[in-house]
Structure formats: structure tokens, C-alpha cells
Scaffold this motif. Structure first.
Motif, PDB file in Angstrom:
ATOM      1  N   UNK A   8       0.849  -1.200   0.000  1.00 32.34           N
ATOM      2  CA  UNK A   8       0.000   0.000   0.000  1.00 32.34           C
ATOM      3  C   UNK A   8       0.879   1.242   0.000  1.00 32.34           C
ATOM      4  N   UNK A   9       0.569   2.173  -0.879  1.00 33.89           N
ATOM      5  CA  UNK A   9       1.324   3.422  -0.973  1.00 33.89           C
ATOM      6  C   UNK A   9       0.373   4.594  -0.813  1.00 33.89           C
ATOM      7  N   UNK A  10       0.769   5.551   0.029  1.00 30.43           N
ATOM      8  CA  UNK A  10       0.035   6.802   0.178  1.00 30.43           C
ATOM      9  C   UNK A  10       0.906   7.923  -0.377  1.00 30.43           C
ATOM     10  N   UNK A  11       0.342   8.708  -1.272  1.00 31.66           N
ATOM     11  CA  UNK A  11       1.037   9.869  -1.837  1.00 31.66           C
ATOM     12  C   UNK A  11       0.408  11.112  -1.234  1.00 31.66           C
ATOM     13  N   UNK A  22       2.343   8.510  -8.314  1.00 28.63           N
ATOM     14  CA  UNK A  22       1.131   7.686  -8.253  1.00 28.63           C
ATOM     15  C   UNK A  22       0.979   6.833  -9.510  1.00 28.63           C
ATOM     16  N   UNK A  23       1.275   7.430 -10.662  1.00 29.28           N
ATOM     17  CA  UNK A  23       1.184   6.683 -11.922  1.00 29.28           C
ATOM     18  C   UNK A  23       2.127   5.489 -11.910  1.00 29.28           C
ATOM     19  N   UNK A  24       3.384   5.736 -11.581  1.00 29.51           N
ATOM     20  CA  UNK A  24       4.374   4.658 -11.638  1.00 29.51           C
ATOM     21  C   UNK A  24       4.135   3.601 -10.568  1.00 29.51           C
ATOM     22  N   UNK A  25       3.775   4.015  -9.351  1.00 27.38           N
ATOM     23  CA  UNK A  25       3.523   3.043  -8.289  1.00 27.38           C
ATOM     24  C   UNK A  25       2.316   2.168  -8.621  1.00 27.38           C
ATOM     25  N   UNK A  31      -1.173  -0.588  -4.302  1.00 26.00           N
ATOM     26  CA  UNK A  31      -2.493  -0.037  -3.992  1.00 26.00           C
ATOM     27  C   UNK A  31      -2.259   1.415  -3.585  1.00 26.00           C
ATOM     28  N   UNK A  32      -2.541   2.362  -4.485  1.00 28.77           N
ATOM     29  CA  UNK A  32      -2.146   3.757  -4.306  1.00 28.77           C
ATOM     30  C   UNK A  32      -3.340   4.622  -3.929  1.00 28.77           C
ATOM     31  N   UNK A  33      -3.151   5.420  -2.865  1.00 33.23           N
ATOM     32  CA  UNK A  33      -4.120   6.449  -2.488  1.00 33.23           C
ATOM     33  C   UNK A  33      -3.412   7.792  -2.485  1.00 33.23           C
ATOM     34  N   UNK A  34      -3.941   8.752  -3.243  1.00 30.11           N
ATOM     35  CA  UNK A  34      -3.380  10.100  -3.290  1.00 30.11           C
ATOM     36  C   UNK A  34      -4.235  11.001  -2.411  1.00 30.11           C
ATOM     37  N   UNK A 278       2.563   1.004   3.465  1.00 29.43           N
ATOM     38  CA  UNK A 278       3.925   0.472   3.495  1.00 29.43           C
ATOM     39  C   UNK A 278       4.917   1.500   2.958  1.00 29.43           C
ATOM     40  N   UNK A 279       4.404   2.404   2.143  1.00 27.71           N
ATOM     41  CA  UNK A 279       5.228   3.449   1.532  1.00 27.71           C
ATOM     42  C   UNK A 279       4.453   4.757   1.592  1.00 27.71           C
ATOM     43  N   UNK A 280       5.133   5.842   1.981  1.00 28.25           N
ATOM     44  CA  UNK A 280       4.530   7.178   1.941  1.00 28.25           C
ATOM     45  C   UNK A 280       5.431   8.072   1.095  1.00 28.25           C
ATOM     46  N   UNK A 281       4.854   8.666   0.058  1.00 30.62           N
ATOM     47  CA  UNK A 281       5.568   9.603  -0.807  1.00 30.62           C
ATOM     48  C   UNK A 281       5.105  11.008  -0.459  1.00 30.62           C
ATOM     49  N   UNK A 282       6.044  11.881  -0.089  1.00 35.55           N
ATOM     50  CA  UNK A 282       5.709  13.252   0.279  1.00 35.55           C
ATOM     51  C   UNK A 282       5.892  14.180  -0.920  1.00 35.55           C
TER      52      UNK A 282
END
Length: 313
Positions: A8-11, A22-25, A31-34, A278-282
């Protein structure tokens, strides 16, 4: 490939950096949530309504379109099919208080002719030499820095080997941008005009390195307008991310990036909702991150002395 059920990735932030991530992940199976505090995507590439008409309030033209071409191509989509682009042979029009005017064009010789009429043959010759100089800087830094994910000074050393000192000379990082443009242009108006490349990054031409003159070559390589406004590119990226499986939540203000035992566990919203990740992109302002606006953990990743964000007006 990762599976959406376990990664799971949160942007945080739907600016261009967040949208691209978000596009690449999502394409890689996350599983991306922006999460975007505002009401729409785009960040600085935003649009405001003025007397009922949409107006770009950030950047207005597109350069280095190959970056977006590659992003869309990775998803099997052509950029020109997703957003209408118009090449602009006229790069910019400049006007001074005394009524003088100068147009710069993609065609170097056409610009040189305009400069000759504007400020004389010596400045026109200086412009031709300046274009070649800016091209050389760009070619020197494109692979080790522009196209590198995490460039360092050693990146250039590893790539150029014993020719690294020649490369450093071509990069021209030892003198200021102002000193460099003064070498090419006797006319003070042209020094003022070309000194603006420092302001693209919120810097001063009297302090910024001359390396930033590479921006002149970037503009010379192509300028495009997005039909209907450049904000349309941000919306196209949102659609691309959603097509890959990403979801967007607007009006979602992040209060804290949560960690446990040194690892990211998710984010806490201002309304106390917790989203595991599991991943947070700031994709937030570096200064806000450094000041602790998202909690103490991410603040440690941004040295306060280097927290200023890039900007241009």
C-alpha cells in the motif's frame, strides 16, 4: 511485480511530482491512495477562475516534454492522445519601460537577427555563442544529473573518469550566472533578460551558478502550450493514475506521517482518520516538512538549511 493486496502506498500531495509517483507506483501494482488537501490536482500547476474564465495560475508552457512522453509511454498511452499540445515557435516576448521590445524564437538565427536589430551585431554574435555554450552545459549534465534518480558529484566522476575536470569546466559552476551572461552580452537589457534563468529556481543571478544557463537550451529545444491551459496536463495525469488503479481523496489534510520502530506505518489525517501504508511519498513543500508540519519523523529527512522549495513567478 508487487500485488495491490500487500503493498500500500500513500502519496501526500497531488502536485506533478505526486501525480507522477502515483502513476508509476500504481503501474507497478501498488495499492495507491493520493491525498490532496485542496479540491483538485495540480499543485502549482493549478487553475483559477477569473470573471468566469479559467486562468493558469502557475506555469503556462511545457518544456522537456520527453519526461511526460516517457511517463505516458510506460503505461501504453501516447501523451498527445491524452492532452492536446501546440508547439510554440515564439519562446517569449520581452518589453521594457522605454518601449523597446524583443522576441526570442526557437530558431536561433531568427532570434539572433532580432537581437541584432535590438542591440547590435556584437550582442547577436554573443547570443549565438551563448546558445552553443548553454547546449554544452546541458549535454554535460543530462545523463549524470537530469536523468539520474539520485545524482551526486561522484555520479559525474564515475561517468566521465579522467575527463571529469574537462566536464566540470564545461558545466561552469564556479562563476555566477550574472558573470557568465555578462561575458556574452554587452547590452544591460540582455544581461537582465538572460539573468532571469536564476529566478526560475527562486535564486539570484548574482549568487546562482552559471550552470543554470542550461535552461536556455531547454527552451531552445522546444516549448509547447497545452490547449485549454497547462492545468489540463495535471488532469490528464490524474486520469492516467486512475486508469492504473490509483484512487484520489480531496479535502484530505495529512496531520502526521506515522512510524513504528523506524518504519513507516501510514498517515494520520487532520480528522484523526488513520490510513495504513507500506510506503509514503511526500509531495509537499519541503519547508513545511522540515518545520514538522507532518510530524517529527519526516522532518528529519529534510535538513532545515536546504528546505526551500523551487519556485518561479
Amino acid at each position: 511485480m508487487s500485488t495491490r493486496s500487500s503493498h500500500r502506498a500513500v502519496v501526500v500531495g497531488a502536485g506533478i511530482g505526486g501525480l507522477s509517483a502515483a502513476v508509476d507506483l500504481a503501474r507497478e501494482g501498488f495499492d495507491v491512495t493520493v491525498l490532496e488537501r485542496g479540491a483538485a490536482v495540480g499543485g502549482k500547476m493549478r487553475q483559477v477562475m477569473v470573471e468566469g474564465q479559467p486562468l493558469d495560475a502557475g506555469p503556462t508552457v511545457l518544456t522537456m516534454r520527453w519526461v511526460f512522453d516517457a511517463l505516458f509511454e510506460r503505461c501504453g498511452v501516447a501523451l498527445e492522445d491524452a492532452v492536446p499540445l501546440r508547439p510554440q515557435p515564439l519562446i517569449a516576448r520581452h518589453l521594457w519601460r522605454d518601449g523597446s521590445q524583443l522576441d526570442l524564437h526557437q530558431d536561433v538565427e531568427r532570434s539572433a537577427a532580432a537581437i541584432a536589430d535590438f542591440a547590435g551585431a556584437a550582442n547577436a554574435d554573443g547570443y549565438r555563442r551563448f546558445c552553443a555554450y548553454a547546449r554544452d552545459i546541458y549535454r554535460e549534465v543530462e545523463e549524470p544529473f537530469i536523468r539520474s534518480g539520485r545524482p551526486t558529484p561522484m555520479t559525474l566522476v564515475k561517468l566521465r573518469g579522467f575527463k571529469v575536470f574537462q566536464a566540470l569546466k564545461r558545466i561552469d559552476s564556479w562563476r555566477t550566472l550574472w558573470a557568465a551572461v555578462g561575458h556574452f552580452f554587452p547590452d544591460p537589457r540582455l544581461r537582465q533578460l538572460f539573468g532571469r534563468y536564476a529566478t526560475y529556481t527562486g535564486s539570484s543571478p548574482f549568487e546562482a551558478p552559471a550552470t543554470l544557463n542550461l535552461i536556455a537550451h531547454v527552451e531552445q529545444s522546444g516549448v509547447w502550450q497545452v490547449a485549454g491551459g497547462i492545468h489540463g496536463l495535471a488532469r490528464a495525469l490524474q486520469r492516467l493514475a486512475e486508469a492504473q488503479g490509483a484512487t484520489f481523496r480531496f479535502g484530505a489534510e495529512v496531520a502526521e506521517v506515522c512510524t513504528e520502530a523506524g518504519a513507516v506505518t501510514g498517515v494520520r489525517l487532520a480528522d484523526d482518520t488513520h490510513l495504513p501504508a507500506d510506503v509514503v511519498v511526500m509531495n509537499a513543500d519541503r519547508a513545511a516538512v522540515a518545520a514538522g508540519a507532518f510530524g517529527p519523523a519526516p522532518a528529519k529527512a529534510v535538513p532545515a538549511a536546504r528546505a526551500r522549495s523551487l519556485s518561479a513567478l
